[in-house]
Design a protein around this motif. Structure first.
Motif, short mmCIF file in Angstrom:
data_model
loop_
_atom_site.label_atom_id
_atom_site.label_comp_id
_atom_site.label_asym_id
_atom_site.label_seq_id
_atom_site.Cartn_x
_atom_site.Cartn_y
_atom_site.Cartn_z
N UNK A 153 0.86 -1.17 0.00
CA UNK A 153 0.00 0.00 0.00
C UNK A 153 0.89 1.22 0.00
N UNK A 154 0.29 2.37 0.16
CA UNK A 154 1.06 3.59 0.16
C UNK A 154 0.28 4.67 0.87
N UNK A 155 0.92 5.80 1.08
CA UNK A 155 0.26 6.96 1.65
C UNK A 155 0.57 8.16 0.76
N UNK A 156 -0.32 9.13 0.82
CA UNK A 156 -0.13 10.35 0.05
C UNK A 156 0.20 11.50 0.98
N UNK A 213 8.34 -2.43 9.87
CA UNK A 213 6.98 -2.42 9.34
C UNK A 213 6.40 -1.03 9.50
N UNK A 214 5.76 -0.55 8.43
CA UNK A 214 5.07 0.73 8.47
C UNK A 214 3.57 0.47 8.36
N UNK A 215 2.81 1.10 9.25
CA UNK A 215 1.35 0.94 9.28
C UNK A 215 0.68 2.26 8.95
N UNK A 216 -0.43 2.15 8.20
CA UNK A 216 -1.20 3.35 7.89
C UNK A 216 -2.09 3.72 9.09
N UNK A 222 -3.00 -1.01 9.24
CA UNK A 222 -2.61 -2.03 8.27
C UNK A 222 -1.15 -1.83 7.86
N UNK A 223 -0.37 -2.95 7.85
CA UNK A 223 1.00 -2.88 7.37
C UNK A 223 0.96 -2.63 5.87
N UNK A 224 1.55 -1.50 5.46
CA UNK A 224 1.55 -1.16 4.04
C UNK A 224 2.94 -1.28 3.40
N UNK A 225 3.98 -1.20 4.22
CA UNK A 225 5.35 -1.40 3.73
C UNK A 225 6.10 -2.20 4.78
N UNK A 226 6.75 -3.26 4.32
CA UNK A 226 7.49 -4.14 5.22
C UNK A 226 8.88 -4.35 4.64
#
Length: 122
Positions: free
Chosen positions: A53-56, A81-84, A88-92
């Motif tokens: 996933x990603x973030x804006x 791990x990055x969570x939004x 939700x983990x969006x980048x691992x």
């Protein structure tokens, strides 16, 4: 920051790598025993990153980092791990770091006590 956003309106992949490295460095600086911080430095030798996933721009993300297992010679793995905002983990990321003797700049065997404070199972 706008400079972190790519043409698709998301955080650029290179920025995620920068954040992984920044988190690892900050974690070492905050937790390492003073004698270990004095005697050793770390160098990335491999990044493996899964993008789910990603973030804006304007969105937030939280990161968690830890050492997932035993060191192998002069190297140690690190998870990030990055969570939004929804959790939700969006980048691992799984990165491999080599530990160097600060004075000689040569690889040094990673002893268990060096990484113990960074492990979730410690």
């Amino acid at each position: 920051m706008p400079r972190h956003i790519d043409v698709l309106g998301h955080v650029n992949n290179a920025v995620w790598v920068e954040w992984v490295q920044d988190m690892a460095t900050a974690h070492w600086d905050a937790v390492a025993a003073p004698e270990h911080a004095r005697d050793y430095i770390w160098l990335v030798v491999r990044h493996e990153i899964d993008y789910r996933g990603n973030i804006g721009e304007g969105e937030t993300v939280t990161g968690e980092t830890w050492i997932p297992g035993d060191p192998q010679g002069a190297t140690s793995a690190r998870r990030v791990d990055f969570r939004n905002a929804q959790g939700k983990v969006i980048v691992s990321a799984l990165t491999t770091w080599a530990m160097l003797d600060r004075e000689t700049k040569r690889p040094a065997r990673v002893r268990p006590e060096v990484v113990a404070p960074f492990r979730l199972d410690a």
